[in-house]
Design an enzyme around this catalytic site. Sequence first.
Site, mmCIF file in Angstrom:
data_model
loop_
_atom_site.group_PDB
_atom_site.id
_atom_site.type_symbol
_atom_site.label_atom_id
_atom_site.label_comp_id
_atom_site.label_asym_id
_atom_site.label_seq_id
_atom_site.Cartn_x
_atom_site.Cartn_y
_atom_site.Cartn_z
ATOM 1 N N ARG A 8 0.855 -1.182 0.000
ATOM 2 C CA ARG A 8 0.000 0.000 0.000
ATOM 3 C C ARG A 8 0.894 1.237 0.000
ATOM 4 O O ARG A 8 2.042 1.187 0.466
ATOM 5 C CB ARG A 8 -0.879 -0.019 1.252
ATOM 6 C CG ARG A 8 -1.810 1.167 1.406
ATOM 7 C CD ARG A 8 -2.476 1.155 2.789
ATOM 8 N NE ARG A 8 -3.253 2.374 3.000
ATOM 9 C CZ ARG A 8 -3.748 2.744 4.174
ATOM 10 N NH1 ARG A 8 -3.548 1.996 5.246
ATOM 11 N NH2 ARG A 8 -4.444 3.869 4.290
ATOM 12 N N HIS A 9 0.379 2.351 -0.486
ATOM 13 C CA HIS A 9 1.113 3.618 -0.446
ATOM 14 C C HIS A 9 1.420 4.022 0.997
ATOM 15 O O HIS A 9 0.820 3.526 1.952
ATOM 16 C CB HIS A 9 0.290 4.727 -1.110
ATOM 17 C CG HIS A 9 -1.038 4.964 -0.449
ATOM 18 N ND1 HIS A 9 -1.182 5.717 0.696
ATOM 19 C CD2 HIS A 9 -2.287 4.523 -0.747
ATOM 20 C CE1 HIS A 9 -2.441 5.749 1.070
ATOM 21 N NE2 HIS A 9 -3.143 5.009 0.202
ATOM 22 N N GLY A 10 2.350 4.963 1.155
ATOM 23 C CA GLY A 10 2.681 5.487 2.475
ATOM 24 C C GLY A 10 1.584 6.404 3.011
ATOM 25 O O GLY A 10 0.664 6.803 2.287
ATOM 26 N N GLU A 13 -1.495 12.998 3.779
ATOM 27 C CA GLU A 13 -2.055 14.121 4.547
ATOM 28 C C GLU A 13 -3.517 13.861 4.906
ATOM 29 O O GLU A 13 -3.958 14.152 6.018
ATOM 30 C CB GLU A 13 -1.918 15.406 3.739
ATOM 31 C CG GLU A 13 -0.470 15.848 3.549
ATOM 32 C CD GLU A 13 -0.317 17.036 2.619
ATOM 33 O OE1 GLU A 13 -1.343 17.461 2.015
ATOM 34 O OE2 GLU A 13 0.804 17.540 2.487
ATOM 35 N N TRP A 14 -4.269 13.290 3.969
ATOM 36 C CA TRP A 14 -5.688 13.025 4.244
ATOM 37 C C TRP A 14 -5.858 11.877 5.230
ATOM 38 O O TRP A 14 -6.844 11.832 5.960
ATOM 39 C CB TRP A 14 -6.436 12.751 2.944
ATOM 40 C CG TRP A 14 -6.819 14.022 2.226
ATOM 41 C CD1 TRP A 14 -6.363 15.289 2.490
ATOM 42 C CD2 TRP A 14 -7.735 14.143 1.140
ATOM 43 N NE1 TRP A 14 -6.924 16.187 1.627
ATOM 44 C CE2 TRP A 14 -7.770 15.508 0.779
ATOM 45 C CE3 TRP A 14 -8.510 13.241 0.417
ATOM 46 C CZ2 TRP A 14 -8.570 15.982 -0.257
ATOM 47 C CZ3 TRP A 14 -9.300 13.719 -0.624
ATOM 48 C CH2 TRP A 14 -9.332 15.075 -0.948
ATOM 49 N N ASN A 15 -4.908 10.928 5.249
ATOM 50 C CA ASN A 15 -4.949 9.903 6.293
ATOM 51 C C ASN A 15 -4.920 10.559 7.667
ATOM 52 O O ASN A 15 -5.704 10.218 8.549
ATOM 53 C CB ASN A 15 -3.740 8.967 6.188
ATOM 54 C CG ASN A 15 -3.790 8.004 5.020
ATOM 55 O OD1 ASN A 15 -2.740 7.615 4.517
ATOM 56 N ND2 ASN A 15 -4.969 7.603 4.571
ATOM 57 N N ARG A 58 -0.235 9.379 -4.930
ATOM 58 C CA ARG A 58 0.341 8.877 -3.683
ATOM 59 C C ARG A 58 0.979 7.507 -3.868
ATOM 60 O O ARG A 58 1.970 7.177 -3.208
ATOM 61 C CB ARG A 58 -0.716 8.837 -2.572
ATOM 62 C CG ARG A 58 -1.923 7.927 -2.807
ATOM 63 C CD ARG A 58 -2.985 8.221 -1.753
ATOM 64 N NE ARG A 58 -4.174 7.367 -1.799
ATOM 65 C CZ ARG A 58 -5.221 7.564 -2.579
ATOM 66 N NH1 ARG A 58 -5.224 8.586 -3.442
ATOM 67 N NH2 ARG A 58 -6.274 6.768 -2.508
ATOM 68 N N GLU A 82 -7.657 3.043 -6.064
ATOM 69 C CA GLU A 82 -8.502 2.698 -4.928
ATOM 70 C C GLU A 82 -9.977 2.607 -5.338
ATOM 71 O O GLU A 82 -10.381 3.119 -6.386
ATOM 72 C CB GLU A 82 -8.319 3.746 -3.823
ATOM 73 C CG GLU A 82 -9.094 3.492 -2.540
ATOM 74 C CD GLU A 82 -8.756 2.170 -1.848
ATOM 75 O OE1 GLU A 82 -9.042 1.109 -2.452
ATOM 76 O OE2 GLU A 82 -8.247 2.207 -0.716
#
Length: 210
Positions: A8-10, A13-15, A58, A82
Site C-alpha cells: 500500500r502507499h505510504g 495528509e488526508w490519512n 500517492r 482505490e
Amino acid sequence: MTKLYITRHGQTEWNLEGRIQGQKDSKLTTLGEKQAEWLGERLKNVEIDVIISSSSGRAIRTAEIIRGKRNIEIVPNDNLREIHFGQWEGQLHAEIKKYWPDEYRNFWNFPHLYKPVGGETFLQVLDRVSNEVEKIISKYEGKNILIVTHAVVLKALIAYFENKDLMDFWSGAFMYPTCLNIVEIKEDSRKIVLQGDISHYQANEKVYND
C-alpha cells in the site's frame, strides 16, 4: 515461479486528517515517505523486474521512493486505483458517519450489504482488480513484480487469492501503509506467503484510516 510483492502507499495528509481519499488524492506525509524508504531498504536485495503502480499520485510517489536509484520501470495502472467512494471522497469519516450512518456501518462491518453513494461496490472492485492482476501475472510470467496500490484494493486481492466470501472481505491482516504482502504463483496455484507485514517499520507509527 512468478512472485508478487504487493504493498500500500505510504501515509498521506488526508490519512492524518481522517478524510476518505478513494480516487481523489493527497500527498505523502514525511512519515509516509519514511515508510516507503523503509520498505525500499527491506527490498533492496530483491531482484524486482517491474513495478506496477496505481496511477494515483500517492502510489506513484511511494513506488518511486521504494525503487530508489535502481533502474526499474514503473508502469502506472488505472485499474489498481482505490475503490471509488463517490460522494464520500474528500470528506471526513466523521461527516460520512453522520450523514450516511447505514452505508458507513455496512462498508466496515457488512461489506456484502454495502451500497455506495455514487461509487463502486466491493464486487465491482473485486472484478476490476482480479481481472487486472491475472493480466499482470500472464504478462510477467516468471518475474518478480512489485505492485503498489491501496488498502481496499489490497484486501480485494487477498480476498481473490483466498477465495473469500464477500462478507469476510475485511478478515485477516490490517493493511498499514507500505505493509508487505507476498504471493507466489506456480502454474495454477496462488499461495500467500506473507500478509500485512510491517516488520520493516523503524518506529511504532500506525495509521488506521483510508
